[in-house]
Scaffold this motif. Structure first.
Motif, PDB file in Angstrom:
ATOM      1  N   LYS A  24       0.838  -1.206   0.000  1.00 28.91           N
ATOM      2  CA  LYS A  24       0.000   0.000   0.000  1.00 28.91           C
ATOM      3  C   LYS A  24       0.872   1.255   0.000  1.00 28.91           C
ATOM      4  N   GLY A  25       1.973   1.234   0.731  1.00 33.86           N
ATOM      5  CA  GLY A  25       2.871   2.376   0.755  1.00 33.86           C
ATOM      6  C   GLY A  25       3.517   2.615  -0.600  1.00 33.86           C
ATOM      7  N   ILE A  26       3.944   1.542  -1.251  1.00 30.73           N
ATOM      8  CA  ILE A  26       4.543   1.669  -2.586  1.00 30.73           C
ATOM      9  C   ILE A  26       3.518   2.202  -3.574  1.00 30.73           C
ATOM     10  N   LEU A  27       2.285   1.730  -3.462  1.00 33.48           N
ATOM     11  CA  LEU A  27       1.217   2.188  -4.353  1.00 33.48           C
ATOM     12  C   LEU A  27       0.927   3.670  -4.151  1.00 33.48           C
ATOM     13  N   LEU A  28       0.855   4.112  -2.906  1.00 33.68           N
ATOM     14  CA  LEU A  28       0.597   5.533  -2.642  1.00 33.68           C
ATOM     15  C   LEU A  28       1.768   6.406  -3.102  1.00 33.68           C
ATOM     16  N   LEU A  29       3.000   5.946  -2.900  1.00 37.18           N
ATOM     17  CA  LEU A  29       4.148   6.711  -3.387  1.00 37.18           C
ATOM     18  C   LEU A  29       4.156   6.786  -4.912  1.00 37.18           C
ATOM     19  N   ALA A  30       3.789   5.702  -5.570  1.00 32.42           N
ATOM     20  CA  ALA A  30       3.710   5.713  -7.033  1.00 32.42           C
ATOM     21  C   ALA A  30       2.625   6.674  -7.507  1.00 32.42           C
ATOM     22  N   GLU A  31       1.504   6.732  -6.793  1.00 26.20           N
ATOM     23  CA  GLU A  31       0.437   7.672  -7.149  1.00 26.20           C
ATOM     24  C   GLU A  31       0.914   9.111  -6.985  1.00 26.20           C
ATOM     25  N   ILE A  32       1.615   9.394  -5.912  1.00 23.43           N
ATOM     26  CA  ILE A  32       2.113  10.758  -5.678  1.00 23.43           C
ATOM     27  C   ILE A  32       3.089  11.157  -6.785  1.00 23.43           C
ATOM     28  N   ILE A  33       4.020  10.280  -7.125  1.00 25.18           N
ATOM     29  CA  ILE A  33       5.020  10.596  -8.154  1.00 25.18           C
ATOM     30  C   ILE A  33       4.359  10.751  -9.520  1.00 25.18           C
ATOM     31  N   LEU A  34       3.422   9.867  -9.845  1.00 21.54           N
ATOM     32  CA  LEU A  34       2.744   9.955 -11.141  1.00 21.54           C
ATOM     33  C   LEU A  34       1.909  11.226 -11.243  1.00 21.54           C
ATOM     34  N   CYS A  35       1.239  11.606 -10.169  1.00 20.62           N
ATOM     35  CA  CYS A  35       0.474  12.860 -10.177  1.00 20.62           C
ATOM     36  C   CYS A  35       1.399  14.057 -10.358  1.00 20.62           C
ATOM     37  N   LEU A  36       2.581  14.006  -9.757  1.00 24.31           N
ATOM     38  CA  LEU A  36       3.550  15.095  -9.918  1.00 24.31           C
ATOM     39  C   LEU A  36       4.031  15.193 -11.364  1.00 24.31           C
ATOM     40  N   VAL A  37       4.305  14.057 -12.001  1.00 24.79           N
ATOM     41  CA  VAL A  37       4.741  14.056 -13.401  1.00 24.79           C
ATOM     42  C   VAL A  37       3.633  14.595 -14.304  1.00 24.79           C
ATOM     43  N   ILE A  38       2.400  14.161 -14.066  1.00 27.39           N
ATOM     44  CA  ILE A  38       1.272  14.655 -14.868  1.00 27.39           C
ATOM     45  C   ILE A  38       1.087  16.155 -14.652  1.00 27.39           C
ATOM     46  N   LEU A  39       1.236  16.602 -13.418  1.00 31.36           N
ATOM     47  CA  LEU A  39       1.122  18.030 -13.117  1.00 31.36           C
ATOM     48  C   LEU A  39       2.168  18.832 -13.887  1.00 31.36           C
ATOM     49  N   ILE A  40       3.393  18.362 -13.901  1.00 33.78           N
ATOM     50  CA  ILE A  40       4.455  19.062 -14.633  1.00 33.78           C
ATOM     51  C   ILE A  40       4.147  19.106 -16.124  1.00 33.78           C
ATOM     52  N   CYS A  41       3.647  17.993 -16.673  1.00 35.90           N
ATOM     53  CA  CYS A  41       3.305  17.967 -18.107  1.00 35.90           C
ATOM     54  C   CYS A  41       2.163  18.923 -18.427  1.00 35.90           C
ATOM     55  N   PHE A  42       1.152  18.965 -17.579  1.00 37.44           N
ATOM     56  CA  PHE A  42       0.028  19.883 -17.826  1.00 37.44           C
ATOM     57  C   PHE A  42       0.462  21.335 -17.694  1.00 37.44           C
ATOM     58  N   ILE A  43       1.332  21.637 -16.737  1.00 36.04           N
ATOM     59  CA  ILE A  43       1.812  23.016 -16.583  1.00 36.04           C
ATOM     60  C   ILE A  43       2.670  23.408 -17.779  1.00 36.04           C
ATOM     61  N   LEU A 103      -6.377  13.650 -25.012  1.00 31.55           N
ATOM     62  CA  LEU A 103      -5.858  12.961 -26.193  1.00 31.55           C
ATOM     63  C   LEU A 103      -6.691  13.259 -27.436  1.00 31.55           C
ATOM     64  N   VAL A 104      -7.981  13.523 -27.277  1.00 33.44           N
ATOM     65  CA  VAL A 104      -8.822  13.864 -28.422  1.00 33.44           C
ATOM     66  C   VAL A 104      -8.541  15.288 -28.896  1.00 33.44           C
ATOM     67  N   GLU A 105      -8.216  16.187 -27.949  1.00 34.09           N
ATOM     68  CA  GLU A 105      -7.929  17.587 -28.300  1.00 34.09           C
ATOM     69  C   GLU A 105      -6.683  17.727 -29.161  1.00 34.09           C
ATOM     70  N   ARG A 106      -5.728  16.848 -28.994  1.00 30.74           N
ATOM     71  CA  ARG A 106      -4.460  16.884 -29.733  1.00 30.74           C
ATOM     72  C   ARG A 106      -3.744  18.217 -29.571  1.00 30.74           C
ATOM     73  N   GLY A 107      -3.100  18.372 -28.470  1.00 29.65           N
ATOM     74  CA  GLY A 107      -2.315  19.571 -28.228  1.00 29.65           C
ATOM     75  C   GLY A 107      -0.854  19.332 -28.552  1.00 29.65           C
ATOM     76  N   ASN A 108       0.002  19.998 -27.826  1.00 36.54           N
ATOM     77  CA  ASN A 108       1.439  19.820 -28.029  1.00 36.54           C
ATOM     78  C   ASN A 108       1.902  18.516 -27.383  1.00 36.54           C
ATOM     79  N   ASN A 109       3.182  18.229 -27.506  1.00 41.45           N
ATOM     80  CA  ASN A 109       3.718  16.943 -27.040  1.00 41.45           C
ATOM     81  C   ASN A 109       3.538  16.729 -25.539  1.00 41.45           C
ATOM     82  N   SER A 110       3.725  17.767 -24.739  1.00 45.79           N
ATOM     83  CA  SER A 110       3.585  17.592 -23.291  1.00 45.79           C
ATOM     84  C   SER A 110       2.147  17.302 -22.900  1.00 45.79           C
ATOM     85  N   LYS A 111       1.206  17.809 -23.667  1.00 41.59           N
ATOM     86  CA  LYS A 111      -0.203  17.514 -23.402  1.00 41.59           C
ATOM     87  C   LYS A 111      -0.521  16.058 -23.751  1.00 41.59           C
TER      88      LYS A 111
END
Length: 152
Positions: A24-43, A103-111
């Motif tokens: 459960k700890g590994i899963l929550l840490l993976a969720e936190i890291i993945l959310c951070l990566v997605i946040l950086i890509c969206f920004i 994915l349907v909107e088709r933006g730039n690469n980070s999107k």
């Protein structure tokens, strides 16, 4: 372990690393890291969909701290298994919807990367919801079928 030892710096670090090694700890840490990566890509793509990543990253961090400090057994007012299940379920559904829209909107690469990572996050949060489903964990022992096991 006394409360003063658990919340001191070495005790807190030991509790964090101990819980961080559980599934459960590994899963929550993976969720936190993945959310951070997605946040950086969206920004980076100047997209307006980053709020889901912020909220889910904060909620995953809160649940990590709650489970790490064993507050789920101390605070009995909230049903923690159901809260964790609904957090994962809602996150999986919302990430799936937003990722498909991005994915349907088709933006730039980070999107596009954020959309693909969102699909991965949807699977991760869905798996988290599956393993934390409270009724799945409350299986009862089978009834005795041997006449010798029954009442006399």
């Amino acid at each position: 372990m006394a409360d003063s030892e658990r919340f001191s710096a070495p005790g807190c670090w030991a509790a964090c690393t101990k819980f961080g090694r559980t599934p459960k700890g590994i899963l929550l840490l993976a969720e936190i890291i993945l959310c951070l990566v997605i946040l950086i890509c969206f920004i980076a793509s100047t997209s307006a969909y980053f709020s889901l990543s912020v909220v889910e990253m904060i909620l995953a961090a809160v649940f990590f701290v709650i489970y790490m400090c064993d507050l789920s057994t101390r605070i009995q007012i909230i049903n923690w298994p159901w809260s964790d299940f609904f957090r994962g379920l809602v996150a999986a559904i919302l990430y799936l919807i937003i990722s498909i829209v991005v994915l349907v909107e088709r933006g730039n690469n980070s999107k596009i990367v954020a959309g693909v990572m969102g699909l991965i996050a949807s699977g991760l949060f869905g798996f988290d919801a599956y393993i934390t489903f409270p009724l799945r964990q409350q299986r009862h022992a089978p009834a005795p079928t041997d006449p010798a096991d029954g009442p006399v």
